[in-house]
Design an enzyme around this catalytic site. Structure first.
Site, PDB file in Angstrom:
ATOM      1  N   ARG A   4       0.844  -1.187   0.000  1.00 44.41           N
ATOM      2  CA  ARG A   4       0.000   0.000   0.000  1.00 44.41           C
ATOM      3  C   ARG A   4       0.889   1.249   0.000  1.00 44.41           C
ATOM      4  O   ARG A   4       2.010   1.230   0.521  1.00 44.41           O
ATOM      5  CB  ARG A   4      -0.887   0.007   1.257  1.00 44.41           C
ATOM      6  CG  ARG A   4      -1.874   1.160   1.289  1.00 44.41           C
ATOM      7  CD  ARG A   4      -2.561   1.293   2.638  1.00 44.41           C
ATOM      8  NE  ARG A   4      -3.470   2.430   2.622  1.00 44.41           N
ATOM      9  CZ  ARG A   4      -3.995   2.986   3.703  1.00 44.41           C
ATOM     10  NH1 ARG A   4      -3.689   2.522   4.911  1.00 44.41           N
ATOM     11  NH2 ARG A   4      -4.812   4.017   3.600  1.00 44.41           N
ATOM     12  N   HIS A   5       0.399   2.320  -0.586  1.00 47.37           N
ATOM     13  CA  HIS A   5       1.137   3.588  -0.567  1.00 47.37           C
ATOM     14  C   HIS A   5       1.432   4.021   0.865  1.00 47.37           C
ATOM     15  O   HIS A   5       0.813   3.568   1.833  1.00 47.37           O
ATOM     16  CB  HIS A   5       0.336   4.689  -1.288  1.00 47.37           C
ATOM     17  CG  HIS A   5      -1.021   4.914  -0.688  1.00 47.37           C
ATOM     18  ND1 HIS A   5      -1.215   5.562   0.517  1.00 47.37           N
ATOM     19  CD2 HIS A   5      -2.252   4.548  -1.114  1.00 47.37           C
ATOM     20  CE1 HIS A   5      -2.506   5.603   0.809  1.00 47.37           C
ATOM     21  NE2 HIS A   5      -3.159   4.978  -0.167  1.00 47.37           N
ATOM     22  N   GLY A   6       2.341   4.968   1.011  1.00 41.34           N
ATOM     23  CA  GLY A   6       2.706   5.475   2.333  1.00 41.34           C
ATOM     24  C   GLY A   6       1.704   6.499   2.862  1.00 41.34           C
ATOM     25  O   GLY A   6       0.651   6.749   2.261  1.00 41.34           O
ATOM     26  N   GLY A  12       0.019  -0.171  -4.576  1.00 36.55           N
ATOM     27  CA  GLY A  12      -1.386   0.181  -4.783  1.00 36.55           C
ATOM     28  C   GLY A  12      -1.993   0.783  -3.535  1.00 36.55           C
ATOM     29  O   GLY A  12      -1.358   1.584  -2.843  1.00 36.55           O
ATOM     30  N   ALA A  36       1.516   1.880   4.123  1.00 33.78           N
ATOM     31  CA  ALA A  36       2.654   1.042   3.696  1.00 33.78           C
ATOM     32  C   ALA A  36       2.479  -0.432   4.067  1.00 33.78           C
ATOM     33  O   ALA A  36       3.440  -1.199   4.063  1.00 33.78           O
ATOM     34  CB  ALA A  36       3.984   1.567   4.243  1.00 33.78           C
TER      35      ALA A  36
END
Length: 465
Positions: free
Chosen positions: A84-86, A352, A395
């Site tokens: 996952r994005h930060g 993602g 994340a």
């Protein structure tokens, strides 16, 4: 003395050491005035460090012994990381709610507490709608640090030699926060190895990383269907949530009808975002005690359960395209390795969203409880497995590591947020990492079926056929 005896002793002391480290980190977290007491209930708005508290002391800490390959000759040959994005700014929709609450507190709150006066006289609403979910500085660090830790966990795979040799593949969603997280992950590696003479490409692939947008049945039956979240809506109108709203109103000194469920959510988000973005224990956090935070967490878990997880079958089936992509990469690595070739894609990094990771985890069977989460069973769900605070912080990541243990013995180890987990429902695997063929066999129905196009088409009524 026997080898078994010494192995037992080593395992015992390793467990004691791990317990002590965890205990020390937890003590530090709870004693730290900069960390809100309710931080462990922030669901999808939580810090990665709350899931792995040892990182609070050392953000680059890893423990390779947790990998426990079944034998010494096992070597990693491929890793797929779905991340996952930060940490990001709030979306414009949430910013509007937060601004509305802030105006109410500024103009209407009459409580005398020092923290409330601090909000009214010193705190400024600095969130703006144009921030709209973009990656923040902390989010850059999240991915840089994760990259370094993974290189320490898997030094033979995530290595300078492999990166320079073109054995990495980077794939991302088109959203700014994902592209910038991908760039940050790459920067973590290039800075670690002081690589300045090369650049490394990434591919934008929304079909894989934002499959939920392209699954017609999911969009129409769940995402755009107001009744799909009826359990969450009922819970927000129920007694537990009403009590939270009343307590917030009492603390602010405003009439009960001024604090809606949206206002309560906005207050919770203000506490969460101030902490995630700035590592600040904001005065907004004083609006909640631990009981309140557990109710707020459950409300968000209901949303995630019904919109992205076990609530509807299409939620997980929308991830069929990513599921098949993952196994095709594993199959390719296995085939190349078996034929004696070098594995051409040693490392796959796919960045993602929470909405990318949760449906896939659901399809694989992780965090499944015996009982469905509903608006009426909050009291019996205190020890539920489905806790997005534990699985989906910023994340968050699922790692699938393929090992060659010699003699055609291929094994697959899953890690969730850098911790080894077991494939749900797969038996006889506790003593070792399962055979890759056993994993494929366990998911054989999905591997044979689970066709994205078929699952995502809208069912036609008999009159339309």
């Amino acid at each position: 003395m026997s080898i078994i005896f010494w192995k037992t002793i080593v395992v015992y002391f390793t467990s004691i050491l791990a317990f002590c480290c965890c205990f020390r980190s937890n003590v530090n977290r709870e004693d730290n005035p900069n960390i809100p007491a309710i931080a462990k209930y922030f669901s999808t708005k939580g810090r990665y460090e709350e899931v792995n508290p040892y990182l609070i002391e050392d953000i680059l800490a890893v423990n390779r012994s947790i990998l426990q390959p079944p034998s010494a000759q096992c070597r990693e040959i491929h890793v797929t990381a779905i991340i996952r994005h930060g940490t990001r700014y709030p979306t414009s929709k949430n910013v509007k709610k937060m601004q509305k609450l802030y105006q109410l507190v500024k103009s209407g709150a009459s409580g005398k507490q020092s923290w409330l006066r601090e909000i009214q006289t010193q705190w400024r609403m600095w969130y703006t709608e144009d921030m709209d979910g973009r990656l923040v500085k902390k989010g850059v660090s999240d991915h840089k640090h994760l990259a370094v830790r993974l290189s320490k966990l898997f030094p033979s795979l995530i290595s300078e030699e492999k990166l320079r040799g073109g054995f990495f593949k980077f794939i991302t969603s088109s959203k700014h926060r994902c592209v910038n997280s991908t760039l940050s992950f790459k920067a973590g590696l290039t800075e670690l190895w002081a690589i300045t003479d090369m650049e490394f490409d990434h591919a934008v692939n929304d079909a894989l990383m934002r499959f939920f947008d392209q699954c017609t049945r999911f969009v129409q039956e769940v995402d755009n269907n107001p009744s799909a979240l009826s359990e969450m809506d009922k819970f927000k109108q129920g007694p537990e949530m009403r009590r939270v709203q009343e307590k917030i109103a009492d603390r602010l000194g405003v009439p009960y009808n001024n604090i809606t469920d949206d206002m309560a959510e906005a207050a919770f988000y203000l506490c969460a975002y101030e902490f995630a973005i700035k590592t600040v224990n904001s005065p907004w956090c004083q609006l909640f005690d631990e009981v309140d935070a557990q109710v707020m967490e459950y409300a968000n878990d209901l949303k995630q359960f019904w919109k992205r997880a076990y609530g509807y079958d299409i939620n997980s089936k929308s991830s069929c395209i990513l599921f098949h992509d993952v196994f095709s990469r594993l199959d390719k690595a296995a085939k190349e390795n078996k034929s004696g070739q070098q594995v051409t894609e040693a490392v796959t990094v796919q960045v993602g969203h929470a909405e990318t990771l949760l449906p896939l985890l659901t399809l694989l069977g992780f965090s499944k409880d015996n009982d469905t989460l509903t608006s009426t069973n909050y009291a019996t769900q205190a020890k539920r497995s489905f806790r997005t605070s534990h699985t989906l912080p910023y994340a968050a990541n699922l790692l699938l590591v393929l090992y060659d243990c010699g003699g055609g013995d291929l094994r697959l180890q899953p890690l969730l947020n850098e911790k080894p987990v077991t494939f749900p429902g797969l038996t006889d695997q506790r003593a070792s990492i399962p055979l890759y063929q056993d994993v494929r066999g366990h998911y054989s129905d999905l591997l044979k079926g689970c066709d994205f196009e078929t699952e995502c088409q809208l069912f036609k009524h008999p009159a339309e056929v």
